[in-house]
Design a protein around this motif. Sequence first.
Motif, PDB file in Angstrom:
ATOM      1  N   PHE A 253      12.478  -3.820   9.313  1.00 25.58           N
ATOM      2  CA  PHE A 253      11.234  -3.080   9.435  1.00 25.58           C
ATOM      3  C   PHE A 253      10.168  -3.881   8.703  1.00 25.58           C
ATOM      4  O   PHE A 253      10.361  -4.323   7.585  1.00 25.58           O
ATOM      5  N   ALA A 254       9.027  -4.056   9.352  1.00 27.56           N
ATOM      6  CA  ALA A 254       7.918  -4.789   8.738  1.00 27.56           C
ATOM      7  C   ALA A 254       6.801  -3.807   8.428  1.00 27.56           C
ATOM      8  O   ALA A 254       6.594  -2.856   9.160  1.00 27.56           O
ATOM      9  N   GLY A 255       6.096  -4.045   7.357  1.00 31.14           N
ATOM     10  CA  GLY A 255       5.031  -3.151   6.944  1.00 31.14           C
ATOM     11  C   GLY A 255       3.662  -3.597   7.428  1.00 31.14           C
ATOM     12  O   GLY A 255       3.485  -4.715   7.883  1.00 31.14           O
ATOM     13  N   ASN A 256       2.706  -2.676   7.350  1.00 30.54           N
ATOM     14  CA  ASN A 256       1.288  -2.967   7.555  1.00 30.54           C
ATOM     15  C   ASN A 256       0.952  -3.540   8.917  1.00 30.54           C
ATOM     16  O   ASN A 256       0.127  -4.426   9.037  1.00 30.54           O
ATOM     17  N   GLY A 257       1.625  -3.050   9.939  1.00 29.70           N
ATOM     18  CA  GLY A 257       1.266  -3.463  11.293  1.00 29.70           C
ATOM     19  C   GLY A 257       1.881  -4.748  11.761  1.00 29.70           C
ATOM     20  O   GLY A 257       1.751  -5.107  12.915  1.00 29.70           O
ATOM     21  N   SER A 258       2.545  -5.486  10.871  1.00 28.29           N
ATOM     22  CA  SER A 258       3.171  -6.715  11.322  1.00 28.29           C
ATOM     23  C   SER A 258       4.520  -6.415  11.942  1.00 28.29           C
ATOM     24  O   SER A 258       5.133  -5.417  11.650  1.00 28.29           O
TER      25      SER A 258
ATOM     26  N   LEU B  99      10.750   5.887   5.597  1.00 28.30           N
ATOM     27  CA  LEU B  99      12.003   6.599   5.364  1.00 28.30           C
ATOM     28  C   LEU B  99      13.163   5.661   5.049  1.00 28.30           C
ATOM     29  O   LEU B  99      14.078   6.032   4.317  1.00 28.30           O
ATOM     30  N   MET B 100      13.121   4.459   5.591  1.00 26.48           N
ATOM     31  CA  MET B 100      14.222   3.521   5.415  1.00 26.48           C
ATOM     32  C   MET B 100      14.141   2.748   4.101  1.00 26.48           C
ATOM     33  O   MET B 100      15.078   2.042   3.745  1.00 26.48           O
ATOM     34  N   ARG B 101      13.047   2.881   3.389  1.00 22.70           N
ATOM     35  CA  ARG B 101      12.893   2.163   2.132  1.00 22.70           C
ATOM     36  C   ARG B 101      13.281   3.068   0.970  1.00 22.70           C
ATOM     37  O   ARG B 101      13.139   4.278   1.033  1.00 22.70           O
ATOM     38  N   THR B 102      13.741   2.451  -0.104  1.00 29.56           N
ATOM     39  CA  THR B 102      14.054   3.227  -1.297  1.00 29.56           C
ATOM     40  C   THR B 102      12.754   3.690  -1.940  1.00 29.56           C
ATOM     41  O   THR B 102      11.674   3.142  -1.676  1.00 29.56           O
ATOM     42  N   GLU B 103      12.865   4.671  -2.790  1.00 30.73           N
ATOM     43  CA  GLU B 103      11.679   5.175  -3.483  1.00 30.73           C
ATOM     44  C   GLU B 103      11.019   4.073  -4.318  1.00 30.73           C
ATOM     45  O   GLU B 103       9.803   3.968  -4.359  1.00 30.73           O
TER      46      GLU B 103
ATOM     47  N   MET C 195       8.978  -6.929   4.098  1.00 31.73           N
ATOM     48  CA  MET C 195       9.906  -6.595   5.167  1.00 31.73           C
ATOM     49  C   MET C 195      11.151  -6.016   4.532  1.00 31.73           C
ATOM     50  O   MET C 195      11.574  -6.435   3.467  1.00 31.73           O
ATOM     51  N   VAL C 196      11.736  -5.027   5.186  1.00 31.49           N
ATOM     52  CA  VAL C 196      12.933  -4.388   4.678  1.00 31.49           C
ATOM     53  C   VAL C 196      14.028  -4.534   5.723  1.00 31.49           C
ATOM     54  O   VAL C 196      13.821  -4.237   6.895  1.00 31.49           O
TER      55      VAL C 196
ATOM     56  N   GLU D 261       6.574   4.550  13.991  1.00 30.50           N
ATOM     57  CA  GLU D 261       7.107   3.323  13.385  1.00 30.50           C
ATOM     58  C   GLU D 261       6.903   3.330  11.875  1.00 30.50           C
ATOM     59  O   GLU D 261       7.794   2.986  11.110  1.00 30.50           O
ATOM     60  N   GLN D 262       5.718   3.732  11.431  1.00 26.20           N
ATOM     61  CA  GLN D 262       5.422   3.757  10.004  1.00 26.20           C
ATOM     62  C   GLN D 262       6.236   4.820   9.274  1.00 26.20           C
ATOM     63  O   GLN D 262       6.677   4.606   8.143  1.00 26.20           O
TER      64      GLN D 262
END
Length: 103
Positions: free
Chosen positions: A96-101, A65-69, A84-85, A59-60
């Motif tokens: 996609f949510a970051g940091n386990g959320s 990968l789905m986020r821009t640089e 969130m992206v 998931e991480q």
Amino acid sequence: MENGVKILIERLKTNPEEFVGVNNRWMNMIETYKEYMSAEDRVALEDALRPVLMDKFNEQILYKLMRTEQEQMELDFDGKGSGMVMVNMGGKTITFAGNGSKP
């Protein structure tokens, strides 16, 4: 097998979210006592944890990968990565949510 290990394995089946992410409930305790467990208990617990941890790992990877640089640098700079992206892929929006959320 120790009762505590049995309990954690059963808990993992019903509440895997308690074992991953920033606010996990059990991993610090497992790491603290792992060296005192028998080899059998350690292997049983690691075998039970592996699919949950690998799901979180995958998931991480997808999230990054789905986020821009630029998004990656901004979120990683402060170490929070809690944004969130939302990505539009062929008419479908995937969040996609970051940091386990979770979204």
